[in-house]
Design a protein around this motif. Structure first.
Motif, PDB file in Angstrom:
ATOM      1  N   SER A  83      10.440 -40.527   4.024  1.00 27.66           N
ATOM      2  CA  SER A  83      11.669 -41.238   4.387  1.00 27.66           C
ATOM      3  C   SER A  83      11.353 -42.520   5.155  1.00 27.66           C
ATOM      4  N   VAL A 139      15.546 -40.596  -3.507  1.00 31.04           N
ATOM      5  CA  VAL A 139      15.563 -41.056  -2.120  1.00 31.04           C
ATOM      6  C   VAL A 139      15.679 -42.584  -2.096  1.00 31.04           C
ATOM      7  N   ALA A 154      18.143 -41.027   4.522  1.00 31.40           N
ATOM      8  CA  ALA A 154      17.012 -40.321   3.911  1.00 31.40           C
ATOM      9  C   ALA A 154      16.778 -38.969   4.570  1.00 31.40           C
ATOM     10  N   ILE A 189      21.603 -37.941  -2.458  1.00 36.27           N
ATOM     11  CA  ILE A 189      20.165 -37.654  -2.569  1.00 36.27           C
ATOM     12  C   ILE A 189      19.961 -36.153  -2.766  1.00 36.27           C
ATOM     13  N   VAL A 204      16.743 -35.162   2.989  1.00 38.90           N
ATOM     14  CA  VAL A 204      15.562 -34.301   3.119  1.00 38.90           C
ATOM     15  C   VAL A 204      15.931 -32.963   3.754  1.00 38.90           C
TER      16      VAL A 204
END
Length: 145
Positions: free
Chosen positions: A127, A43, A73, A13, A77
């Protein structure tokens, strides 16, 4: 040392988002704020990949898969925000962040810290949404006990 699938997919990701934003910067498209929302695709990909790997391994417990997906996720991030902070300092610090905020959701003159914390909250919220949507999608593959 073998990394677990959540970390690997979180790295996927992060790498995809990083390449996407650097490409937007190189092509001069970074001022189009609506293109920034397409990072959600990466994502979705990473979280979906984690859930599919769990199912292929025979893990059909809803809660453990949801935690695994959410962890994936959040790793993506957090790594993306750390990279943005580093990139922002390399590009001029708060002045660079203020140029980003002109075409985004922020008003005023945010600092790198304020911008990063805001993106962290937004990233964690998205997320959760992505995890819930994909868990609902894969719901019939989980056990009902």
């Amino acid at each position: 040392m073998k990394l677990n699938k959540e970390i690997i997919n979180g790295l996927i990701i992060f790498i995809a988002i990083s390449i996407y934003f650097l490409l937007m910067e190189l092509l001069g498209l970074s001022h189009h704020f609506y293109l920034r929302f397409l990072n959600i695709v990466f994502v979705f990909y990473g979280v979906n990949r984690t859930i599919k790997q769990n199912l292929n391994e025979g893990n059909k417990q809803f809660v453990s898969n949801a935690i695994s997906a959410m962890f994936t996720a959040v790793i993506g991030v957090i790594l993306s925000i750390v990279a943005l902070v580093i990139y922002s300092y390399l590009q001029g610090g708060d002045a660079f962040v203020q140029s980003l905020s002109e075409t985004f959701l922020f008003g005023g003159n945010p600092s790198i810290d304020a911008y990063s914390i805001s993106l962290l909250f937004e990233g964690v919220a998205s997320s959760v949404i992505v995890t819930l949507l994909l868990m609902l999608y894969w719901n019939n593959k989980f056990s009902t006990d």
